[in-house]
Each structure stands twice: as structure tokens, then as C-alpha cells.
Design a protein around this motif. Structure first.
Motif, PDB file in Angstrom:
ATOM      1  N   TYR A   1       2.449   4.211   6.643  1.00 43.96           N
ATOM      2  CA  TYR A   1       3.349   3.169   6.155  1.00 43.96           C
ATOM      3  C   TYR A   1       2.863   2.711   4.789  1.00 43.96           C
ATOM      4  O   TYR A   1       1.726   2.279   4.639  1.00 43.96           O
TER       5      TYR A   1
ATOM      6  N   LYS B   1       8.082   1.717   3.690  1.00 43.63           N
ATOM      7  CA  LYS B   1       8.687   2.661   4.631  1.00 43.63           C
ATOM      8  C   LYS B   1       7.630   3.582   5.245  1.00 43.63           C
ATOM      9  O   LYS B   1       6.504   3.662   4.768  1.00 43.63           O
ATOM     10  N   TRP B   2       8.036   4.263   6.319  1.00 45.16           N
ATOM     11  CA  TRP B   2       7.147   5.198   7.019  1.00 45.16           C
ATOM     12  C   TRP B   2       7.329   6.608   6.474  1.00 45.16           C
ATOM     13  O   TRP B   2       8.452   7.051   6.240  1.00 45.16           O
TER      14      TRP B   2
END
Length: 77
Positions: free
Chosen positions: A63, A67-68
Motif C-alpha cells: 500500500y 492504493k494497493w
């Protein structure tokens, strides 16, 4: 702004294009078990020691930048 990750010897190194706070999670791809999880303060590089992990297929979840990101890697003897 995308991080990049590579494995060298028994370490995975994650490079960021700018300073970023991040969370690194590594899972066993077959069982889904989390084998490593840690938050990191703002930095340009994170290095994780994989030497304690047995052979197998793993997922790297990262992360950063809101965002991942994820990818897979394999550890072989």
C-alpha cells in the motif's frame, strides 16, 4: 507514480519514486496466510528479509500513494 520491487538474494527491495508511507504484506499464495506484515514511515526504499520463508509461491501486497499494488514471487532452494 508506481513503486518497483525486485528480489536479490534473500531480500525483496521496494523503491519509490518519491518519499512515501507504506504497508507491506506478504502472503503464502496457496494458503492465504500472512507471513509478513509491517507499516513503514515515509521513505524512498523498503527492504524485507525473506530468509526465514520456506520454498513456495508468495504474494506481495504493497500500500502506497493511496492504493494497493501487488505481485507474485517464488522462493526456490
Amino acid at each position: 507514480l508506481a513503486p518497483s520491487a525486485y528480489i536479490e538474494s534473500a531480500f525483496v527491495t521496494i523503491d519509490f519514486p518519491m518519499f512515501a508511507e507504506s504497508q507491506v504484506v506478504i502472503r503464502d499464495a496457496e494458503s492465504g496466510t500472512v507471513v509478513y506484515s509491517a507499516p513503514y514511515d515515509a521513505t524512498r526504499q523498503v527492504v524485507v528479509n525473506l530468509s526465514s520463508l520456506p520454498e513456495g509461491l508468495y504474494e506481495l501486497h504493497l500500500y502506497a500513494f493511496g492504493k494497493w499494488w501487488w505481485g507474485e514471487f517464488e522462493i526456490e532452494e
